[in-house]
Design a protein around this motif. Sequence first.
Motif, PDB file in Angstrom:
ATOM      1  N   PHE A   1       2.393  -8.475  -5.930  1.00 25.70           N
ATOM      2  CA  PHE A   1       3.508  -7.634  -6.350  1.00 25.70           C
ATOM      3  C   PHE A   1       4.521  -7.600  -5.216  1.00 25.70           C
ATOM      4  O   PHE A   1       4.232  -8.023  -4.096  1.00 25.70           O
ATOM      5  N   LEU A   2       5.703  -7.121  -5.520  1.00 22.70           N
ATOM      6  CA  LEU A   2       6.787  -7.058  -4.538  1.00 22.70           C
ATOM      7  C   LEU A   2       7.064  -5.610  -4.162  1.00 22.70           C
ATOM      8  O   LEU A   2       6.952  -4.713  -4.996  1.00 22.70           O
ATOM      9  N   VAL A   3       7.439  -5.420  -2.904  1.00 21.67           N
ATOM     10  CA  VAL A   3       7.833  -4.115  -2.389  1.00 21.67           C
ATOM     11  C   VAL A   3       9.223  -4.271  -1.784  1.00 21.67           C
ATOM     12  O   VAL A   3       9.542  -5.298  -1.177  1.00 21.67           O
ATOM     13  N   SER A   4      10.052  -3.242  -1.932  1.00 25.94           N
ATOM     14  CA  SER A   4      11.429  -3.288  -1.449  1.00 25.94           C
ATOM     15  C   SER A   4      11.508  -3.622   0.047  1.00 25.94           C
ATOM     16  O   SER A   4      10.605  -3.281   0.811  1.00 25.94           O
ATOM     17  N   PRO A   5      12.583  -4.256   0.471  1.00 23.53           N
ATOM     18  CA  PRO A   5      12.688  -4.742   1.850  1.00 23.53           C
ATOM     19  C   PRO A   5      12.860  -3.647   2.896  1.00 23.53           C
ATOM     20  O   PRO A   5      12.623  -3.885   4.077  1.00 23.53           O
ATOM     21  N   TYR A   6      13.252  -2.442   2.493  1.00 21.88           N
ATOM     22  CA  TYR A   6      13.449  -1.365   3.467  1.00 21.88           C
ATOM     23  C   TYR A   6      12.160  -0.598   3.747  1.00 21.88           C
ATOM     24  O   TYR A   6      12.178   0.480   4.313  1.00 21.88           O
ATOM     25  N   VAL A   7      11.026  -1.178   3.381  1.00 22.90           N
ATOM     26  CA  VAL A   7       9.709  -0.603   3.670  1.00 22.90           C
ATOM     27  C   VAL A   7       9.204  -1.186   4.979  1.00 22.90           C
ATOM     28  O   VAL A   7       9.386  -2.374   5.258  1.00 22.90           O
ATOM     29  N   ASN A   8       8.577  -0.340   5.777  1.00 18.81           N
ATOM     30  CA  ASN A   8       7.907  -0.822   6.985  1.00 18.81           C
ATOM     31  C   ASN A   8       6.602  -1.476   6.523  1.00 18.81           C
ATOM     32  O   ASN A   8       5.712  -0.791   6.036  1.00 18.81           O
ATOM     33  N   PRO A   9       6.445  -2.808   6.662  1.00 23.71           N
ATOM     34  CA  PRO A   9       5.253  -3.479   6.140  1.00 23.71           C
ATOM     35  C   PRO A   9       3.946  -2.982   6.759  1.00 23.71           C
ATOM     36  O   PRO A   9       2.892  -3.097   6.150  1.00 23.71           O
ATOM     37  N   GLU A  10       4.019  -2.397   7.937  1.00 25.83           N
ATOM     38  CA  GLU A  10       2.816  -1.881   8.582  1.00 25.83           C
ATOM     39  C   GLU A  10       2.287  -0.618   7.907  1.00 25.83           C
ATOM     40  O   GLU A  10       1.161  -0.210   8.155  1.00 25.83           O
TER      41      GLU A  10
END
Length: 134
Positions: A63-72
């Motif tokens: 799935f995809l998560v918005s780019p302004y999320v901290n991936p950590e």
Amino acid sequence: MNLTKALSPVIFIASVLFTNAAMAYDPGKTDEICKKPQFRDFNLPVYKEPEKTEVPPESTLTFLVSPYVNPETIKLTAKNQDLEFSVESNSSFHRIKAKLPASFNGSFVRINAKATAILGCYDQTGWLIKVADK
């Protein structure tokens, strides 16, 4: 006419307007500034009646998560256990990829995803799937 007397109504009106503008500040508006994470394009079929769609055992989910999320800060769980996953990031999104454990074969599983945006707000979502028996 004295200059002070001439300007006093103007000063009074300016001070009233400034005071009202200062009182109009709403600290709740800061929540609108932070965009909550968005989750989209879950690749496995979600379980629904009457279709009762099942996914193959040990399937790979993405799935995809918005780019302004901290991936950590991304957390992925199913049946109260953490799922191992990989993150592929670019400027448009973070792609999350994980494999369903063999222990889920033949059972209903709720996949839960949680993430925190860079500015601090967070969101979570989930998908119910039925894993076929091997």
